[in-house]
Motif scaffolding. Structure first.
Motif, PDB file in Angstrom:
ATOM      1  N   MET A   1     115.077  95.781  47.716  1.00 31.86           N
ATOM      2  CA  MET A   1     115.859  96.730  48.489  1.00 31.86           C
ATOM      3  C   MET A   1     115.650  96.403  49.967  1.00 31.86           C
ATOM      4  SD  MET A   1     115.827 100.903  48.185  1.00 31.86           S
ATOM      5  CE  MET A   1     115.855 100.888  46.421  1.00 31.86           C
ATOM      6  N   GLN A   2     116.698  95.967  50.642  1.00 31.79           N
ATOM      7  CA  GLN A   2     116.632  95.628  52.065  1.00 31.79           C
ATOM      8  C   GLN A   2     117.027  96.847  52.887  1.00 31.79           C
ATOM      9  OE1 GLN A   2     119.341  92.404  52.494  1.00 31.79           O
ATOM     10  NE2 GLN A   2     118.003  90.921  51.521  1.00 31.79           N
ATOM     11  N   LEU A   3     116.088  97.387  53.666  1.00 32.61           N
ATOM     12  CA  LEU A   3     116.344  98.595  54.441  1.00 32.61           C
ATOM     13  C   LEU A   3     116.770  98.304  55.874  1.00 32.61           C
ATOM     14  CD1 LEU A   3     113.356 100.752  53.203  1.00 32.61           C
ATOM     15  CD2 LEU A   3     115.745 100.918  52.509  1.00 32.61           C
ATOM     16  N   GLY A   4     116.648  97.071  56.324  1.00 29.91           N
ATOM     17  CA  GLY A   4     117.037  96.727  57.689  1.00 29.91           C
ATOM     18  C   GLY A   4     115.963  97.082  58.700  1.00 29.91           C
ATOM     19  N   ALA A   5     116.369  97.207  59.945  1.00 28.64           N
ATOM     20  CA  ALA A   5     115.439  97.486  61.037  1.00 28.64           C
ATOM     21  C   ALA A   5     114.788  98.853  60.846  1.00 28.64           C
ATOM     22  CB  ALA A   5     116.178  97.442  62.368  1.00 28.64           C
TER      23      ALA A   5
ATOM     24  N   ASN B   1     110.288 114.659  64.050  1.00 28.89           N
ATOM     25  CA  ASN B   1     110.320 113.202  64.109  1.00 28.89           C
ATOM     26  C   ASN B   1     110.939 112.682  62.819  1.00 28.89           C
ATOM     27  OD1 ASN B   1     108.934 113.377  66.541  1.00 28.89           O
ATOM     28  ND2 ASN B   1     106.953 113.177  65.560  1.00 28.89           N
ATOM     29  N   ILE B   2     111.610 111.539  62.894  1.00 36.43           N
ATOM     30  CA  ILE B   2     112.334 110.998  61.755  1.00 36.43           C
ATOM     31  C   ILE B   2     112.014 109.509  61.601  1.00 36.43           C
ATOM     32  CG2 ILE B   2     114.628 110.543  60.781  1.00 36.43           C
ATOM     33  CD1 ILE B   2     115.681 112.824  62.568  1.00 36.43           C
ATOM     34  N   LEU B   3     111.735 109.088  60.359  1.00 38.81           N
ATOM     35  CA  LEU B   3     111.628 107.665  60.056  1.00 38.81           C
ATOM     36  C   LEU B   3     113.057 107.143  59.905  1.00 38.81           C
ATOM     37  CD1 LEU B   3     108.905 107.966  57.306  1.00 38.81           C
ATOM     38  CD2 LEU B   3     108.555 107.298  59.681  1.00 38.81           C
ATOM     39  N   THR B   4     113.400 106.071  60.596  1.00 37.08           N
ATOM     40  CA  THR B   4     114.778 105.577  60.594  1.00 37.08           C
ATOM     41  C   THR B   4     114.840 104.121  60.140  1.00 37.08           C
ATOM     42  OG1 THR B   4     115.321 107.066  62.425  1.00 37.08           O
ATOM     43  CG2 THR B   4     116.848 105.240  62.015  1.00 37.08           C
ATOM     44  N   PHE B   5     115.768 103.844  59.220  1.00 34.22           N
ATOM     45  CA  PHE B   5     116.055 102.489  58.767  1.00 34.22           C
ATOM     46  C   PHE B   5     117.523 102.207  59.057  1.00 34.22           C
ATOM     47  CE2 PHE B   5     112.593 104.005  56.116  1.00 34.22           C
ATOM     48  CZ  PHE B   5     111.695 102.958  56.209  1.00 34.22           C
ATOM     49  N   ASN B   6     117.815 100.987  59.513  1.00 34.00           N
ATOM     50  CA  ASN B   6     119.182 100.591  59.840  1.00 34.00           C
ATOM     51  C   ASN B   6     119.603  99.370  59.032  1.00 34.00           C
ATOM     52  OD1 ASN B   6     117.996 101.452  62.909  1.00 34.00           O
ATOM     53  ND2 ASN B   6     119.805 102.491  62.161  1.00 34.00           N
ATOM     54  N   PRO B   7     120.178  99.594  57.826  1.00 30.81           N
ATOM     55  CA  PRO B   7     120.678  98.460  57.044  1.00 30.81           C
ATOM     56  C   PRO B   7     121.714  97.669  57.854  1.00 30.81           C
ATOM     57  CG  PRO B   7     120.741 100.485  55.757  1.00 30.81           C
ATOM     58  CD  PRO B   7     120.431 100.872  57.167  1.00 30.81           C
ATOM     59  N   GLY B   8     121.640  96.349  57.747  1.00 28.49           N
ATOM     60  CA  GLY B   8     122.613  95.498  58.430  1.00 28.49           C
ATOM     61  C   GLY B   8     122.166  95.035  59.799  1.00 28.49           C
ATOM     62  N   TRP B   9     121.040  95.569  60.306  1.00 26.24           N
ATOM     63  CA  TRP B   9     120.543  95.169  61.618  1.00 26.24           C
ATOM     64  C   TRP B   9     119.172  94.519  61.495  1.00 26.24           C
ATOM     65  CZ3 TRP B   9     121.178  99.770  65.557  1.00 26.24           C
ATOM     66  CH2 TRP B   9     122.493  99.810  66.016  1.00 26.24           C
ATOM     67  N   ASP B  10     118.918  93.544  62.375  1.00 22.76           N
ATOM     68  CA  ASP B  10     117.556  93.048  62.528  1.00 22.76           C
ATOM     69  C   ASP B  10     116.862  93.918  63.574  1.00 22.76           C
ATOM     70  OD1 ASP B  10     118.280  92.123  65.102  1.00 22.76           O
ATOM     71  OD2 ASP B  10     118.208  90.009  64.542  1.00 22.76           O
TER      72      ASP B  10
ATOM     73  N   ARG C   1     120.903  93.248  65.951  1.00 22.06           N
ATOM     74  CA  ARG C   1     121.908  92.217  65.684  1.00 22.06           C
ATOM     75  C   ARG C   1     122.283  92.291  64.217  1.00 22.06           C
ATOM     76  NH1 ARG C   1     118.301  88.216  68.914  1.00 22.06           N
ATOM     77  NH2 ARG C   1     117.238  88.315  66.927  1.00 22.06           N
ATOM     78  N   LYS C   2     123.570  92.113  63.942  1.00 20.83           N
ATOM     79  CA  LYS C   2     124.057  92.184  62.569  1.00 20.83           C
ATOM     80  C   LYS C   2     123.475  91.054  61.726  1.00 20.83           C
ATOM     81  CE  LYS C   2     128.194  92.433  59.749  1.00 20.83           C
ATOM     82  NZ  LYS C   2     129.638  92.370  59.682  1.00 20.83           N
ATOM     83  N   LEU C   3     122.980  91.425  60.555  1.00 17.75           N
ATOM     84  CA  LEU C   3     122.454  90.447  59.605  1.00 17.75           C
ATOM     85  C   LEU C   3     123.596  89.811  58.823  1.00 17.75           C
ATOM     86  CD1 LEU C   3     119.505  92.596  58.237  1.00 17.75           C
ATOM     87  CD2 LEU C   3     119.326  90.620  59.766  1.00 17.75           C
ATOM     88  N   ALA C   4     123.440  88.558  58.446  1.00 20.35           N
ATOM     89  CA  ALA C   4     124.461  87.852  57.674  1.00 20.35           C
ATOM     90  C   ALA C   4     124.667  88.512  56.310  1.00 20.35           C
ATOM     91  CB  ALA C   4     124.081  86.391  57.507  1.00 20.35           C
ATOM     92  N   SER C   5     123.591  88.969  55.703  1.00 18.22           N
ATOM     93  CA  SER C   5     123.706  89.680  54.433  1.00 18.22           C
ATOM     94  C   SER C   5     122.701  90.827  54.437  1.00 18.22           C
ATOM     95  CB  SER C   5     123.457  88.754  53.244  1.00 18.22           C
ATOM     96  OG  SER C   5     122.117  88.329  53.229  1.00 18.22           O
ATOM     97  N   PHE C   6     123.079  91.918  53.793  1.00 20.09           N
ATOM     98  CA  PHE C   6     122.220  93.091  53.738  1.00 20.09           C
ATOM     99  C   PHE C   6     122.684  93.997  52.609  1.00 20.09           C
ATOM    100  CE2 PHE C   6     125.720  94.072  56.555  1.00 20.09           C
ATOM    101  CZ  PHE C   6     126.072  95.381  56.237  1.00 20.09           C
ATOM    102  N   THR C   7     121.831  94.937  52.245  1.00 21.24           N
ATOM    103  CA  THR C   7     122.171  95.912  51.217  1.00 21.24           C
ATOM    104  C   THR C   7     122.878  97.079  51.876  1.00 21.24           C
ATOM    105  OG1 THR C   7     120.190  95.265  50.000  1.00 21.24           O
ATOM    106  CG2 THR C   7     121.256  97.326  49.337  1.00 21.24           C
ATOM    107  N   ASP C   8     124.103  97.352  51.462  1.00 28.23           N
ATOM    108  CA  ASP C   8     124.905  98.424  52.034  1.00 28.23           C
ATOM    109  C   ASP C   8     124.236  99.782  51.797  1.00 28.23           C
ATOM    110  OD1 ASP C   8     127.776  99.120  53.132  1.00 28.23           O
ATOM    111  OD2 ASP C   8     127.358 100.546  51.505  1.00 28.23           O
ATOM    112  N   VAL C   9     124.393 100.675  52.750  1.00 25.38           N
ATOM    113  CA  VAL C   9     123.780 102.000  52.688  1.00 25.38           C
ATOM    114  C   VAL C   9     124.182 102.770  51.424  1.00 25.38           C
ATOM    115  CG1 VAL C   9     125.569 103.168  54.070  1.00 25.38           C
ATOM    116  CG2 VAL C   9     123.226 104.047  54.074  1.00 25.38           C
ATOM    117  N   ARG C  10     125.418 102.589  50.970  1.00 23.72           N
ATOM    118  CA  ARG C  10     125.874 103.285  49.760  1.00 23.72           C
ATOM    119  C   ARG C  10     125.169 102.744  48.518  1.00 23.72           C
ATOM    120  NH1 ARG C  10     129.603 103.726  53.804  1.00 23.72           N
ATOM    121  NH2 ARG C  10     129.383 101.498  53.950  1.00 23.72           N
ATOM    122  N   ASP C  11     124.877 101.439  48.530  1.00 24.86           N
ATOM    123  CA  ASP C  11     124.123 100.816  47.442  1.00 24.86           C
ATOM    124  C   ASP C  11     122.690 101.356  47.418  1.00 24.86           C
ATOM    125  OD1 ASP C  11     124.569  99.088  45.337  1.00 24.86           O
ATOM    126  OD2 ASP C  11     123.777  97.334  46.403  1.00 24.86           O
ATOM    127  N   LEU C  12     122.073 101.429  48.592  1.00 24.43           N
ATOM    128  CA  LEU C  12     120.724 101.995  48.688  1.00 24.43           C
ATOM    129  C   LEU C  12     120.715 103.435  48.177  1.00 24.43           C
ATOM    130  CD1 LEU C  12     119.814 100.679  52.252  1.00 24.43           C
ATOM    131  CD2 LEU C  12     118.854  99.874  50.084  1.00 24.43           C
TER     132      LEU C  12
END
Length: 123
Positions: free
Chosen positions: A1-5, A58-67, A71-82
């Motif tokens: 599961m890729q959560l991004g930044a 305070n909130i823990l934040t993950f940004n799928p699609g970003w490093d 910057r946009k990642l070439a491939s990532f797990t879409d938020v709806r998939d997560l």
């Protein structure tokens, strides 16, 4: 599961006081607008988001699609998939992304200790 930044979004009382404090630890403003009560500070790959008057906790934040540099990642797990994967494992969501959409979306859950987790895709 890729959560991004990953970052921590801090609910601060005074954004300028908090900015100056974290700058002592080597953080520098990366993005945001203090006049709009939000800033993103970075120290290497570590990010802290400051929000004055926007969140209660305070909130823990993950940004799928970003490093870590937004910057946009070439491939990532879409938020709806997560979201689907977590729901299938019994994770309760406070707010859900619309399953029929594409692109930017988000969902929120809360961990067993009451810490909000925001999964916020911007791409």
């Amino acid at each position: 599961m890729q959560l991004g930044a990953f970052s921590i979004s801090l609910a601060v009382k005074d954004i300028e006081v908090s900015r100056k404090f974290y700058e002592k630890f080597g953080f520098k403003v990366f993005a945001g607008e203090a006049s709009q009560n939000w800033l993103i500070l970075k120290n290497g790959d570590h990010a802290i988001e400051l929000f004055q008057g926007m969140f209660e906790r305070n909130i823990l934040t993950f940004n799928p699609g970003w490093d870590s540099n937004a910057r946009k990642l070439a491939s990532f797990t879409d938020v709806r998939d997560l979201q689907r994967r977590l729901k299938a494992q019994g994770v309760q969501l406070q707010q859900q992304a619309e399953e029929s959409t594409t692109g930017p979306a988000s969902f929120i859950t809360v961990d067993p200790d009451g810490n909000p987790i925001l999964v916020d895709q911007h791409v």
